[in-house]
Design an enzyme around this catalytic site. Structure first.
Site, PDB file in Angstrom:
ATOM      1  CD  GLU A 114      -3.040  -0.758   0.090  1.00 35.98           C
ATOM      2  OE1 GLU A 114      -3.264   0.420  -0.236  1.00 35.98           O
ATOM      3  OE2 GLU A 114      -3.576  -1.736  -0.461  1.00 35.98           O
ATOM      4  CD  GLU A 145       6.238 -21.620  10.894  1.00 33.02           C
ATOM      5  OE1 GLU A 145       6.419 -21.916  12.087  1.00 33.02           O
ATOM      6  OE2 GLU A 145       5.215 -21.065  10.462  1.00 33.02           O
TER       7      GLU A 145
END
Length: 749
Positions: A114, A145
């Site tokens: 954004e 992960e």
């Protein structure tokens, strides 16, 4: 933004993803260790939720989520301290890298994606590194992960520096992928932070600079860290990035003045912001004066035209509307205060605010008692002059070449006279050519070839007579033309030196260090600048010459061919550029005409850069020539970039010349420098050296306005003078109480 050499290669995208690798062994990831985490504990409602009706479930869920804001509130001092450390690094061109796996990575990606559209930041300065490959952003990739080495590899690929910042995001505070990334970041001297939801945590124990631990308690559904932990990460990242943008001047009065208007909704928002910020100012009169005549007839069209004239910058459009200044002048004033619109408006002062909307004789009357500052950029191709007052550049003009190695002294003085007369006439149009010139408070003449001539003293005397100034009294400064770029040291008082690299028709590099008094720059070294007959490798002439040689050799090689074949891309483009038959390529260059052969050959460089940097399908011959030329420029920089002469880690690289304005070529040169181990603390582009010098002179002359601006900037200085390892994050925009003309921060991929 400022360049930090050692940024990721261009193939790195906004979100950097990783392929699957074998998990790294970790003895601490036992079932017992995991079960002891706070994020794995049972919530207070866990045992009763199965019997709740839907309203009770929603009420309980909302009550649990409400705990997030309270938990974050307890960590606000830690978050604020991190933002204070982050902002100077972002201002200096450092990158912000989010690292996460699973939901943490997706939250990081969302915040990162954004920022460019909301605040017009460089995508390559804000990166989200997500474990598990491209699909991990949209769909969970199990096991990603656990790859400690993979996280470390991705940070090594980014070539981190001490100006960069890395945030590890892990609800459990022990995600191996994020820990591997942080370990490399700490080793590189980057600023580090972690956002976790457990305390204590293994990531905190690593010794990161800013541990932000927000214990939100057990999840509504045990271990589902997409819930409160995910909400927490989203809120904290929003807080960090938004507060950093506010401190960087990306907002004004709560308005997103750096919004990138790329759809109809945002176009309308941009117009609304300009109206709100400029309420009470003669906005439409200013637009009619500088951008669009008769703009008042259609306000929307007028504001749209202003924003377009400002390169799509809503903030710059606001600055023009507030000040009444020309967009170019307003941009330099805005750059001088790091893009802070409030500082820009405050720095205008009553006398400049009163110029908003003035035209013609009103504006001339307001300027009549002002001092005038003249800068001459006398190059081998043209003489450019700029005249500035304390409100910015007010006139520019050009005349013929001024190189002391290729033009008689009398001709050079005449070119300076013609250019100055034309600039003066544009300030005060008059039919009377005998009208006296304004008194020049200071003059800086940068003349090509001065380094290799014995005529400096005679030229100084002639300029004193012509311009009414005195070298002895300090109102005339005569230097070589590259010295104009050394003014960047005046805008960054903590830089020890600078290397000026000019690449136009010719090419030269000059090294400068501060004088012992610190008030001036002293030339300490020079490479290149020998002229096209002897050197000038890496210049436009060199690129054109190499292309010409390539084409001529190829055409000659076809003499024995029985079957004619079509021209390749480079051959066809050069022939078209010269507008000649392939058999007449050489004669079209050498035949007498208005242009000298040197200039004709130099212009071929435009053909080469267009072919070599073509989107998607670069011509290999052209690209090879450009790589060779860029390497030549890097090689003339390298001898100057030493600790004894001009330590690049403590110096500025100032770029100028027509070729340096070609962004892909500029980036290529910086890549070649980096490959040779030459990395500067800061890189700037000066697109108009004469305006740069004129406004530098005007802003170093003490005035009431300068004192006001200096006080304003001094109040902001404390937070900016933060030393980061061997590199300083202090923005060079704020040291001078004036304008940083023609100066642009580079974003180097």
């Amino acid at each position: 933004m400022d360049a930090t050499i050692g940024k990721p290669p261009r193939e790195h995208l906004h979100t950097i993803t990783t392929p699957a690798m074998a998990p790294s062994p970790d003895p601490h990831q036992s079932e017992h260790a995991l079960s002891s985490l706070q994020t794995e504990a049972l919530s207070p409602v866990a045992r009763t939720m199965d019997s709740m009706d839907t309203l009770d479930l929603c009420t309980s869920f909302n009550r649990e989520e409400a705990r997030v804001a309270c938990a974050i509130a307890a960590c606000l001092p830690a978050i604020a301290a991190f933002v204070d450390d982050l902002v100077p690094r972002l201002r200096a061109g450092g990158r912000l890298v989010y690292v996460g796996a699973g939901n943490s990575g997706r939250v990081a990606h969302m915040d990162c994606a954004e920022l460019p559209v909301t605040f017009s930041v460089d995508r390559e300065q804000f990166l989200a590194v997500v474990a598990g490959g491209t699909g991990a952003v949209l769909e969970a990739v199990e096991g990603a992960e656990d790859l400690f080495d993979d996280g470390a590899t991705k940070m090594n690929d980014l070539c981190l520096t001490s100006q960069d910042t890395v945030i590890g995001i892990s609800a459990s505070g022990r995600t191996p992928f994020a820990m591997g990334a942080l370990e490399v970041a700490m080793r590189c001297g980057s600023l580090t932070a972690v956002i976790t939801n457990t305390r204590p945590s293994r990531m905190e124990d690593m010794g990161v600079a800013h541990p932000i631990s927000v214990p939100v308690g057990p999840e509504f559904v045990t271990g589902s860290t997409r819930l409160k932990a995910g909400s927490c990460a989203k809120q904290v990242l929003n807080m960090i990035s938004t507060c950093a943008m506010v401190n960087l001047g990306k907002t004004h009065g709560g308005l997103m003045i750096d919004v990138r208007a790329n759809n109809e909704k945002l176009h309308a928002r941009g117009r609304r912001i300009v109206r709100q910020v400029c309420a009470g100012k003669p906005l439409m009169r200013t637009i009619s004066q500088h951008v669009l005549p008769n703009a008042e007839a259609d306000e929307d069209a007028g504001i749209d035209a202003l924003i377009e004239r400002c390169g799509g910058s809503v903030k710059l459009a606001c600055a023009v509307g507030l000040s009444g200044l020309h967009p170019d002048v307003a941009k330099r004033r805005l750059d001088a205060v790091d893009g802070h619109l409030q500082a820009f408006a405050t720095g205008l002062g009553p006398e400049l605010q009163s110029l908003a909307g003035r035209t013609g004789t009103d504006r001339e009357k307001a300027e009549k008692d002002d001092d005038y500052f003249l800068c001459v950029d006398g190059g081998g191709t043209k003489c450019a002059v700029s005249i500035a007052t304390r409100i910015g550049t007010v006139a520019r003009a050009t005349a013929g070449p001024c190189n002391l190695n290729s033009a008689p002294l009398d001709d050079i003085v005449e070119q300076i006279r013609c250019a100055t007369a034309a600039a003066v006439a544009s300030i005060h149009p008059s039919n009377d050519p005998s009208r006296p010139w304004p008194r020049f408070t200071k003059v800086w003449a940068g003349i090509a070839g001065l380094h290799h001539t014995s005529q400096a003293e005679l030229l100084s005397s002639r300029l004193e007579q012509l311009l009414g100034v005195s070298a002895k009294e300090g109102s005339l400064r005569l230097t070589c033309d590259t010295s104009l770029l050394s003014a960047c040291l005046g805008a960054d008082e903590l830089a020890e030196g600078c290397i000026a690299l000019v690449a136009g028709t010719g090419a030269v590099a000059t090294a400068f260090r501060r004088s012992d008094s610190g008030d001036d720059a002293v030339q300490v070294g020079r490479t290149g600048g020998w002229g096209h007959l002897v050197g000038d490798q890496g210049s436009a002439f060199y690129i054109g010459q190499q292309a010409l040689r390539t084409v001529l050799a190829s055409l000659e090689g076809r003499q024995s061919e029985t079957q004619p074949r079509s021209l390749n891309r480079l051959e066809a483009a050069v022939v078209k550029h010269l507008d000649c038959d392939p058999r007449d390529v050489l004669s079209s260059i050498l035949v007498p005409g208005v242009e000298l052969p040197k200039q004709r050959i130099g212009r071929i460089s435009k053909v080469v850069t267009e072919l070599g940097f073509a989107d998607g399908d670069p011509d290999p011959q052209a690209l090879a020539i450009l790589h060779d030329a860029a390497s030549c420029l890097a090689r003339i920089v390298k001898p100057l970039a030493s600790q004894k002469m001009c330590d690049p880690a403590k110096s500025i690289l100032a770029l100028s010349g027509a070729l340096m304005n070609v962004k892909p070529y500029r980036e290529l040169v910086l890549d070649k420098c980096a490959a040779m181990g030459v990395s500067f603390r800061r890189t700037v582009l000066v697109d108009d050296a004469s305006a740069y010098g004129a406004e530098f002179l005007s802003k170093t002359a003490p005035t009431p306005l300068d004192e006001d601006m200096g006080g304003l900037l001094a109040s902001r200085q404390v937070e900016k003078d933060t030393i980061i390892g061997d590199q300083m994050s202090h923005s060079c925009n704020v040291d001078l109480p004036g304008i940083r003309p023609g100066l642009q921060k580079l974003s180097v991929a």
